[in-house]
Design an enzyme around this catalytic site. Structure first.
Site, PDB file in Angstrom:
ATOM      1  N   TYR A 130      -9.646   0.467 -49.439  1.00 12.32           N
ATOM      2  CA  TYR A 130     -11.108   0.640 -49.449  1.00 12.32           C
ATOM      3  C   TYR A 130     -11.493   1.463 -50.676  1.00 12.32           C
ATOM      4  O   TYR A 130     -10.869   2.487 -50.971  1.00 12.32           O
ATOM      5  CB  TYR A 130     -11.578   1.364 -48.177  1.00 12.32           C
ATOM      6  CG  TYR A 130     -13.044   1.726 -48.255  1.00 12.32           C
ATOM      7  CD1 TYR A 130     -14.024   0.847 -47.809  1.00 12.32           C
ATOM      8  CD2 TYR A 130     -13.449   2.926 -48.836  1.00 12.32           C
ATOM      9  CE1 TYR A 130     -15.369   1.152 -47.935  1.00 12.32           C
ATOM     10  CE2 TYR A 130     -14.796   3.233 -48.962  1.00 12.32           C
ATOM     11  CZ  TYR A 130     -15.740   2.350 -48.511  1.00 12.32           C
ATOM     12  OH  TYR A 130     -17.074   2.643 -48.649  1.00 12.32           O
TER      13      TYR A 130
ATOM     14  N   GLU B 192     -19.424  -1.061 -53.109  1.00 11.95           N
ATOM     15  CA  GLU B 192     -18.245  -0.975 -52.257  1.00 11.95           C
ATOM     16  C   GLU B 192     -17.350  -2.195 -52.450  1.00 11.95           C
ATOM     17  O   GLU B 192     -17.840  -3.317 -52.564  1.00 11.95           O
ATOM     18  CB  GLU B 192     -18.746  -0.918 -50.810  1.00 11.95           C
ATOM     19  CG  GLU B 192     -17.722  -0.625 -49.772  1.00 11.95           C
ATOM     20  CD  GLU B 192     -18.376  -0.594 -48.400  1.00 11.95           C
ATOM     21  OE1 GLU B 192     -18.766   0.497 -47.945  1.00 11.95           O
ATOM     22  OE2 GLU B 192     -18.511  -1.670 -47.778  1.00 11.95           O
TER      23      GLU B 192
END
Ligand code: GDP
Ligand code: MN
Length: 380
Positions: free
Chosen positions: A101, A189
């Site tokens: 992530y 993101e």
């Protein structure tokens, strides 16, 4: 403004972040053509503005062009969390050995941007954030200096990334920061950022949220907005120039002025209620704007009572009262509505409301108490 995955990834690519090859299709035939052109295993990905598409069945692999067509016809038209799938992204499938992530958000508490990384990337990142937040590493980005390469290296080492990937990780995280800053984003993101079988980094999923207040500086990005992909609330609010944020509570609020709207939410909470929204109709709102605001509030199924709080200055109380009655001609409210109206032309406004047998309150405290009572189903 939220961008679709394919739009976000195209921006990432402009900033040097590696993304899979692929293209967008609106029909199964197009999906087949793209898959045939790519000539390898593909992944068909629904393009809707919500997370968790994978778990909802909106992301599927296909081994051939004809399978891509079949899978695309399943996914196109699907309903994912209330949004209809009108487009799919057909990407070459990645050979995934690890999912990371990587994201940047605005941290208001820290007064800076924060870059976050975790070795536990992928579809369960929310669960990781909830149960083991220590597995998400953060660096604060100095607003004057920007992201520094040593900070990227720090994150890479925090998540246990092997040294052969270090330089690539610095490139990707710097690229993400530059994309964020260059587009005036409020969120950027990559989840997952994958390590492939041949040891390369690849942004398999991408998400960007742009700051609406900065879109005037990015006319090219503003054109990416697709009204058909936004909710009824967002569309209506923009059309009428209302500032509207949906929340989780059940007391709908209609207020003129952002500060007054904040105060209204605070006082609802003070008396034990939960606001269903923030809604600022702005100064000088005319009847049609008031009616639009009420339509938005009334179309939210969670709303069980409404508090209208108007402090008449430039906004005229009689106009607001007429707007309320105009809205009632279009939508019949099934929930109690309490109005507090003071200031310019309030006598006239209150007279109009009294004529329509509307509940009014003499003070904001009284109005909030009444709204909270009404929201609990108690008689007023
Ligand atoms: P999200 O569920 O909306 O976050 O969509 P993602 O694009 O992140 O996809 C969800 C999951 O699907 C990823 O975490 C991967 O595990 C898997 N996935 C996505 N693309 C590929 C791919 O090209 N190959 C493989 N094997 N899995 C993929
Ligand atoms: Mn994802």
């Amino acid at each position: 403004m939220k961008l679709q995955e394919y739009q976000s990834k195209r921006i990432f690519a402009e900033y040097g972040i590696p993304i899979p090859q692929g293209d967008v299709a609106t029909t199964p035939e197009e999906a087949r053509h793209i898959a045939a052109r790519l000539g390898k295993r593909v992944v068909i990905k629904s393009q809707v503005l919500v997370g968790g598409r994978g778990k909802a069945g909106g992301i599927k692999l296909a081994a051939s062009a004809s399978e891509a067509e079949a899978v695309a016809s399943q996914i196109l038209g699907m309903d994912i969390k209330g949004l209809k799938v009108n487009r799919v992204l057909v990407d070459e499938a990645a050979d995934i050995s690890r999912e990371i992530y990587l994201g940047i958000v605005v941290d208001r508490g820290a007064g800076s941007l924060v870059m976050m990384a975790s070795a536990e990337g992928g579809v369960d990142i929310e669960e990781v954030a909830r149960t083991t937040p220590e597995k998400i590493y953060r660096v604060e980005i100095d607003p004057c200096l920007g992201l520094q390469t040593f900070q990227c290296r720090q994150l890479a080492s925090d998540i246990g990334l092997e040294t052969d990937l270090m330089n690539d990780f610095v490139k990707v995280s710097m690229g993400l920061y530059q994309a964020f800053a260059g587009c005036d984003a409020s969120l950027a993101e990559i989840n997952p950022l994958v390590v492939t079988g041949d040891r390369k980094l690849l942004a398999v999923d991408g998400k960007m949220v742009l700051d609406d207040n900065a879109l005037f500086r990015h006319t090219d990005l503003a054109e990416l907005r697709d009204p058909t992909e936004e909710t009824f609330y967002e569309n209506e609010a923009r059309r009428y120039g209302l500032s509207y944020v949906r929340l989780d509570g059940c007391i709908g609020c209609m207020v003129n002025g952002a500060g007054l709207a904040m105060e209204t939410m605070d006082i609802i909470k003070l008396y034990g209620g939960e606001p269903a929204n923030f809604l600022d109709i702005g100064g000088g709102a005319r009847a049609d704007k008031v009616a639009a605001a009420l339509r938005i509030i009334l179309s939210d199924g969670n709303v069980c009572a409404i508090l209208i709080n108007i402090f008449g200055g430039i906004t005229r109380g009689d106009e607001v009262a007429r707007g309320i009655l105009q809205a009632f001609e279009e939508v019949k409210p099934a929930v109690p509505i309490v109005t507090r109206l003071v200031g310019t032309n309030s006598e006239e406004g209150l007279r109009i409301l009294a004529g329509a047998k509307m509940l009014t309150a003499g003070s904001l405290v009284e109005a909030a108490q009444m709204a909270v009572q009404a929201s609990r189903g108690e008689a007023l």
